[in-house]
Write a protein that holds these residues in place. Structure first.
Motif, PDB file in Angstrom:
ATOM      1  N   LYS A  84       0.820  -1.201   0.000  1.00  0.00           N
ATOM      2  CA  LYS A  84       0.000   0.000   0.000  1.00  0.00           C
ATOM      3  C   LYS A  84       0.866   1.269   0.000  1.00  0.00           C
ATOM      4  N   SER A  85       0.365   2.313  -0.681  1.00  0.00           N
ATOM      5  CA  SER A  85       1.051   3.602  -0.668  1.00  0.00           C
ATOM      6  C   SER A  85       0.857   4.264   0.693  1.00  0.00           C
ATOM      7  N   LEU A  86       1.927   4.822   1.228  1.00  0.00           N
ATOM      8  CA  LEU A  86       1.908   5.404   2.566  1.00  0.00           C
ATOM      9  C   LEU A  86       1.511   6.876   2.507  1.00  0.00           C
ATOM     10  N   VAL A  87       0.450   7.239   3.234  1.00  0.00           N
ATOM     11  CA  VAL A  87      -0.028   8.614   3.333  1.00  0.00           C
ATOM     12  C   VAL A  87      -0.010   9.009   4.802  1.00  0.00           C
ATOM     13  N   ALA A  88       0.456  10.227   5.102  1.00  0.00           N
ATOM     14  CA  ALA A  88       0.522  10.708   6.477  1.00  0.00           C
ATOM     15  C   ALA A  88      -0.447  11.862   6.672  1.00  0.00           C
ATOM     16  N   LEU A  89      -1.118  11.873   7.816  1.00  0.00           N
ATOM     17  CA  LEU A  89      -2.054  12.940   8.173  1.00  0.00           C
ATOM     18  C   LEU A  89      -1.591  13.619   9.454  1.00  0.00           C
ATOM     19  N   ASN A  90      -1.402  14.943   9.381  1.00  0.00           N
ATOM     20  CA  ASN A  90      -1.090  15.730  10.568  1.00  0.00           C
ATOM     21  C   ASN A  90      -2.372  16.415  11.043  1.00  0.00           C
ATOM     22  N   SER A  91      -2.909  15.961  12.179  1.00  0.00           N
ATOM     23  CA  SER A  91      -4.167  16.502  12.686  1.00  0.00           C
ATOM     24  C   SER A  91      -4.307  16.193  14.170  1.00  0.00           C
ATOM     25  N   ASN A  92      -4.998  17.101  14.873  1.00  0.00           N
ATOM     26  CA  ASN A  92      -5.334  16.864  16.279  1.00  0.00           C
ATOM     27  C   ASN A  92      -6.786  16.425  16.433  1.00  0.00           C
ATOM     28  N   ASP A  93      -7.405  16.092  15.319  1.00  0.00           N
ATOM     29  CA  ASP A  93      -8.817  15.711  15.313  1.00  0.00           C
ATOM     30  C   ASP A  93      -8.930  14.193  15.129  1.00  0.00           C
ATOM     31  N   PRO A  94      -9.172  13.443  16.210  1.00  0.00           N
ATOM     32  CA  PRO A  94      -9.231  11.979  16.091  1.00  0.00           C
ATOM     33  C   PRO A  94     -10.360  11.505  15.180  1.00  0.00           C
ATOM     34  N   GLU A  95     -11.473  12.235  15.161  1.00  0.00           N
ATOM     35  CA  GLU A  95     -12.593  11.833  14.311  1.00  0.00           C
ATOM     36  C   GLU A  95     -12.206  11.934  12.833  1.00  0.00           C
ATOM     37  N   LEU A  96     -11.503  13.009  12.475  1.00  0.00           N
ATOM     38  CA  LEU A  96     -11.049  13.166  11.093  1.00  0.00           C
ATOM     39  C   LEU A  96     -10.089  12.045  10.712  1.00  0.00           C
ATOM     40  N   TYR A  97      -9.160  11.728  11.618  1.00  0.00           N
ATOM     41  CA  TYR A  97      -8.195  10.656  11.338  1.00  0.00           C
ATOM     42  C   TYR A  97      -8.894   9.316  11.110  1.00  0.00           C
ATOM     43  N   LEU A  98      -9.830   8.957  11.995  1.00  0.00           N
ATOM     44  CA  LEU A  98     -10.514   7.674  11.872  1.00  0.00           C
ATOM     45  C   LEU A  98     -11.355   7.608  10.599  1.00  0.00           C
ATOM     46  N   LEU A  99     -12.001   8.720  10.254  1.00  0.00           N
ATOM     47  CA  LEU A  99     -12.819   8.750   9.049  1.00  0.00           C
ATOM     48  C   LEU A  99     -11.950   8.602   7.801  1.00  0.00           C
ATOM     49  N   GLY A 147       9.839   4.488   4.831  1.00  0.00           N
ATOM     50  CA  GLY A 147       9.667   4.346   3.383  1.00  0.00           C
ATOM     51  C   GLY A 147       9.252   5.656   2.760  1.00  0.00           C
ATOM     52  N   ARG A 148       9.183   5.662   1.432  1.00  0.00           N
ATOM     53  CA  ARG A 148       8.836   6.885   0.720  1.00  0.00           C
ATOM     54  C   ARG A 148       7.352   7.194   0.885  1.00  0.00           C
ATOM     55  N   LEU A 149       7.058   8.411   1.337  1.00  0.00           N
ATOM     56  CA  LEU A 149       5.674   8.829   1.514  1.00  0.00           C
ATOM     57  C   LEU A 149       5.047   9.160   0.162  1.00  0.00           C
ATOM     58  N   HIS A 150       3.832   8.680  -0.037  1.00  0.00           N
ATOM     59  CA  HIS A 150       3.091   9.010  -1.255  1.00  0.00           C
ATOM     60  C   HIS A 150       2.575  10.441  -1.199  1.00  0.00           C
ATOM     61  N   ALA A 151       2.125  10.881  -0.015  1.00  0.00           N
ATOM     62  CA  ALA A 151       1.624  12.240   0.162  1.00  0.00           C
ATOM     63  C   ALA A 151       1.486  12.522   1.648  1.00  0.00           C
ATOM     64  N   VAL A 152       1.443  13.822   1.973  1.00  0.00           N
ATOM     65  CA  VAL A 152       1.198  14.270   3.344  1.00  0.00           C
ATOM     66  C   VAL A 152      -0.011  15.201   3.335  1.00  0.00           C
ATOM     67  N   ILE A 153      -0.936  14.978   4.286  1.00  0.00           N
ATOM     68  CA  ILE A 153      -2.132  15.804   4.413  1.00  0.00           C
ATOM     69  C   ILE A 153      -2.021  16.571   5.723  1.00  0.00           C
ATOM     70  N   GLN A 205      12.673  16.937  -0.107  1.00  0.00           N
ATOM     71  CA  GLN A 205      11.749  15.828  -0.374  1.00  0.00           C
ATOM     72  C   GLN A 205      10.761  16.223  -1.478  1.00  0.00           C
ATOM     73  N   SER A 206      10.427  15.280  -2.336  1.00  0.00           N
ATOM     74  CA  SER A 206       9.469  15.540  -3.421  1.00  0.00           C
ATOM     75  C   SER A 206       8.039  15.149  -3.054  1.00  0.00           C
ATOM     76  N   THR A 207       7.827  14.759  -1.793  1.00  0.00           N
ATOM     77  CA  THR A 207       6.497  14.316  -1.352  1.00  0.00           C
ATOM     78  C   THR A 207       5.463  15.421  -1.519  1.00  0.00           C
ATOM     79  N   PRO A 208       4.354  15.177  -2.225  1.00  0.00           N
ATOM     80  CA  PRO A 208       3.305  16.190  -2.362  1.00  0.00           C
ATOM     81  C   PRO A 208       2.620  16.447  -1.021  1.00  0.00           C
ATOM     82  N   VAL A 209       2.268  17.707  -0.783  1.00  0.00           N
ATOM     83  CA  VAL A 209       1.650  18.102   0.481  1.00  0.00           C
ATOM     84  C   VAL A 209       0.342  18.840   0.193  1.00  0.00           C
ATOM     85  N   ALA A 210      -0.739  18.402   0.849  1.00  0.00           N
ATOM     86  CA  ALA A 210      -2.039  19.052   0.719  1.00  0.00           C
ATOM     87  C   ALA A 210      -2.466  19.592   2.076  1.00  0.00           C
TER      88      ALA A 210
END
Length: 245
Positions: A2-17, A45-51, A72-77
């Motif tokens: 699977k492609s690895l995506v990272a989420l930076n958030s303090n909102d547990p509901e958003l993360y779980l969703l 490993g190489r991140l596919h994207a960071v949110i 790093q060339s990782t796309p960030v949204a």
């Protein structure tokens, strides 16, 4: 894998969703609390994207700067709340690639992820610009299917918005393009894009092209917009006609 995506958030509901949605689409979502977490994920490993959830109480701008300044060339949204202009401007300066207004439409996020290279669901689309397989102007060429750019035989990378901006210029060389035209071509959600945002991304693209080609290829037309005028020293014989593959 699977492609690895990272989420930076303090909102547990958003993360779980988002974890539920992205796992169903073939992505592996990891929670990114701070810069130390980012360093750990980069080692894994190489991140596919960071949110980045754009809120005042997290480290979104620091994480974005760590990625971009670190080469790093990782796309960030960035996920932008209705009152989040100040935080979003910090992220733009740090090098963020995309902005998405909240409440977030999951289809919009999936579209962003699918446009990134080497992903589990990449489909190579470019919206209205995906006409033909390549764009060429002199010795500068874009492969729209692979989403790669080549100058004089040498490949180099661009972030998603920079790629779409350059494709827009190559589609209309020597034509002055207004900021409104560029917004419509390069941003999928135009509601949060201001003219200053366009200027920042154009400056970024200019610097990248200058580093690769050694010439100023994009010229500012005061009060109007921008125009692509490849330097005469980059021309190849017989290549003055714009071509679409």
């Amino acid at each position: 894998m699977k492609s690895l995506v990272a989420l930076n958030s303090n909102d547990p509901e958003l993360y779980l969703l988002l974890r539920h949605i992205l796992e169903a689409e073939g992505y592996d979502l990891r929670l990114l609390v701070d810069v130390e977490d980012l360093d750990h994920l980069l080692k894994v490993g190489r991140l596919h994207a960071v949110i980045l959830d754009c809120t005042p109480d997290n480290e979104s701008s620091l994480i974005c700067a760590r990625l971009k300044l670190g080469g790093q060339s990782t796309p960030v949204a960035a996920l932008i709340p209705s009152d989040g202009n100040a935080q979003y401007m910090k992220l733009i300066k740090a090098g963020v690639d995309e902005g998405m207004l909240r409440p977030l439409a999951p289809s919009r996020l999936l579209q962003f992820l699918r446009h990134q290279p080497n992903g589990a669901s990449a489909d190579g689309e470019l919206g209205v610009l995906a006409e033909g397989k390549s764009l060429r102007q002199h010795v500068l060429e874009m492969d729209l299917e692979a989403q790669r750019v080549r100058y004089n035989g040498r490949h180099f990378g661009l972030p998603p918005i920079g790629f779409r901006l350059l494709a827009c210029f190559l589609k209309s060389p020597n034509r002055i393009l207004s900021r409104e035209h560029l917004i419509a071509a390069a941003w999928r959600d135009t509601a949060c894009v201001k003219q200053r945002t366009v200027d920042i991304h154009i400056a970024r693209l200019r610097r990248r092209l200058h580093a690769i080609t050694g010439s100023e290829m994009i010229r500012t037309v005061r009060f109007v917009g921008y125009v692509l005028q490849p330097h005469k020293n980059t021309r190849n014989p017989g290549s003055d006609v714009f071509q679409r593959g």
